[in-house]
Design an enzyme around this catalytic site. Structure first.
Site, PDB file in Angstrom:
ATOM      1  N   TRP A 159     -39.351   5.223 107.950  1.00  0.00           N
ATOM      2  CA  TRP A 159     -38.511   4.998 109.131  1.00  0.00           C
ATOM      3  C   TRP A 159     -38.512   6.223 110.040  1.00  0.00           C
ATOM      4  CZ3 TRP A 159     -34.132   7.667 110.785  1.00  0.00           C
ATOM      5  CH2 TRP A 159     -33.408   7.077 111.822  1.00  0.00           C
ATOM      6  N   HIS A 160     -38.602   7.407 109.438  1.00  0.00           N
ATOM      7  CA  HIS A 160     -38.559   8.630 110.238  1.00  0.00           C
ATOM      8  C   HIS A 160     -39.816   8.837 111.072  1.00  0.00           C
ATOM      9  CE1 HIS A 160     -35.171   9.695 107.592  1.00  0.00           C
ATOM     10  NE2 HIS A 160     -34.826  10.527 108.551  1.00  0.00           N
ATOM     11  N   GLY A 161     -40.919   8.247 110.671  1.00  0.00           N
ATOM     12  CA  GLY A 161     -42.114   8.447 111.464  1.00  0.00           C
ATOM     13  C   GLY A 161     -43.329   7.832 110.809  1.00  0.00           C
TER      14      GLY A 161
ATOM     15  N   PHE B 163     -38.014  10.297 116.282  1.00  0.00           N
ATOM     16  CA  PHE B 163     -37.893   9.235 115.289  1.00  0.00           C
ATOM     17  C   PHE B 163     -37.308   7.970 115.879  1.00  0.00           C
ATOM     18  CE2 PHE B 163     -36.992  13.221 112.690  1.00  0.00           C
ATOM     19  CZ  PHE B 163     -38.325  13.432 112.456  1.00  0.00           C
TER      20      PHE B 163
END
Length: 482
Positions: A320-322, A482
């Protein structure tokens, strides 16, 4: 536009607040929506359309889910709605990553596959998509009602204080506040104090120690000293940058009468990774628990399934962060430690051990190296430096690039992070910073002294922050990516 820019502080925010309080109460959602869309369009007006389409999609499907809740048709609408939201996130955030991975597998690059375009990542997409999904699932579960007007719902999704980097809000928590919320001088002043403290975290601490982290991660073969300094600097930079943004978002919300959830609770005093995730990015941790971990079965389907669920949730949380393998490995690292802590009982017994705090900080720091690195190879280059494979000390020219200010503020940042419990307890047990504008006669003498001291401290910090802001270059918040 970022909160720590002159255009926001001296143009957008004053004009928005004037318009907001000049608007009749019943139309303030319209003011929020116009202000939030203006704020978002300041970056790129074309991606404002994607935000609007996602909002309309979630609102329309939410109404259908509510109408057919508890039926097969309702579940079908939920599937369609969530798939649409994830599709938007998947295309804009992960399509480039997918194509790069395919190209790497066949030994070429995306140009070699005949692809000569790249998708731009819309800012804040991870946050407003997650908020849309939580609304849809809550309506399906009956935890939220789909009786909001489109205006209120659109204002909730686009609410500019948290639009870009959270905290991740849930409609069911703000539903009543959109109908009626408190507006007072006291709450406004509390919010202003929270905003100033958050701005100071960003400008005076995070931005000042960032060059140390950048130097270490840019080095081809960082020495042991440089690698550890850089990793520690990034560990603190990320905390003060992100918690600073969250404090500013919460403060802005209070200035508008909203009460947002806290997003950080002194994470660097944690004695286990389990406790760390109860204190770090709380809104994401709760979201992953409620909308991923529990639906997967949580800890209700046996020991092996519990560990698997932890790994799945943290791996997806990393992704989800990247769209990068570094984030996947970072998620696996945390998921593995969470599973080990659950298996050994360390998550419940760690508070009794003196080694628990330094060990947790070490595990977190090791994870942050992978999180910060641009590539997996870069991360392992820093790890090599940390264990001394590149020598103990950097060459003199490298040290010359490190300013005394950065080193001094790194020590200050470490001291502040370590002493947060004491700092919070100086003025009042409530962790929320408070400046009373009325009711002083009801306070004890010590309360009056504490609040007067806090008022002066916040004023001085605010002045120093503005002066520092005037002399530094543009520096976006780290979580914008993000």
């Amino acid at each position: 536009m970022v909160f720590s820019s002159e255009s926001f502080l001296f143009l957008f925010l004053p004009l928005f607040l004037l318009a907001y309080y000049a608007t009749p109460v019943r139309w303030r959602s319209a003011t929020i929506l116009v202000g939030s869309y203006t704020f978002y369009a300041w970056w790129r007006i074309d991606f404002l359309g994607l935000l609007i389409l996602t909002t309309v999609w979630a609102y329309g499907l939410g109404a259908l889910i509510s109408r057919h809740r508890g039926t097969a048709k309702g579940r079908m609408y939920l599937t369609i709605a969530v798939t649409g939201c994830l599709g938007v996130l998947g295309i804009f955030k992960y399509l480039n990553f997918f194509l790069d991975s395919i190209a790497a597998l066949v030994g070429t690059d995306v140009a070699g596959l005949g692809i000569h375009w790249r998708l731009i990542l819309p800012i804040g997409i991870s946050f407003y998509v997650f908020q849309s999904i939580s609304y849809l699932v809550d309506v399906h579960r009956g935890d939220a009602k789909a009786n909001a007007t489109l205006l209120d719902f659109a204002a909730f999704i686009a609410l500019f204080p948290q639009l870009i980097a959270g905290p991740i809000l849930r409609y069911k928590d703000l539903e009543d506040q959109f109908r009626q919320r408190e507006h007072s001088v006291e709450l406004f002043c509390d919010g202003m104090a929270r905003f100033i403290i958050g701005l100071a975290k960003k400008v005076l601490l995070a931005d000042a120690i960032a060059p140390l982290a950048d130097l270490a991660f840019a080095a081809e073969d960082p020495s042991m000293a440089l690698a550890w300094f850089g990793a520690a600097a990034y560990m603190l930079q990320l905390y003060f940058d992100f918690s600073g943004y969250s404090s500013m978002a919460i403060g802005l919300g209070m200035m508008m009468g909203f009460r947002f959830i806290e997003n950080f609770n002194m994470p660097y005093i944690s004695r286990s990774i389990t406790e760390f995730w109860r204190r770090w990015h709380i809104s994401l941790s709760v979201w992953l628990r409620d909308y991923l971990y529990i639906p997967l079965g949580g800890n209700r389907s046996g020991v092996a399934r519990t560990y698997m669920n932890l790994m799945i949730v943290m791996t997806l949380g990393g992704l989800w962060h990247g769209a990068n393998w570094t984030f996947v490995l970072w998620g696996i690292w945390h998921g593995g430690i969470l599973a080990i802590e659950r298996a050994t009982g360390w998550d419940k017994s760690s508070s009794r051990h003196l080694i628990a705090l330094p060990m947790t900080l070490l595990f977190v720091l090791i994870g942050w190296v992978m999180f910060r690195a641009a590539t997996v190879d870069e991360a392992f280059g820093v790890y090599a430096g940390m264990i001394g494979l590149n020598g103990l000390m950097p060459d003199p020219s490298t040290w010359q690039a490190v300013t005394r200010e950065s080193l001094a503020l790194l020590i200050v940042a470490f001291g502040i992070a370590a002493s947060e419990p004491w700092l919070r307890g100086i003025f009042r047990p409530d962790p929320a910073i408070r400046i009373s504008a009325s009711g002083a006669a009801a306070l004890t003498r010590s309360d009056v002294v504490a609040q007067a001291t806090l008022s002066v401290a916040v004023t001085v910090i605010g002045a120093l922050t503005i002066m520092k802001l005037a002399e530094q270059s543009f520096s976006p918040f780290l979580y914008f990516q993000f």
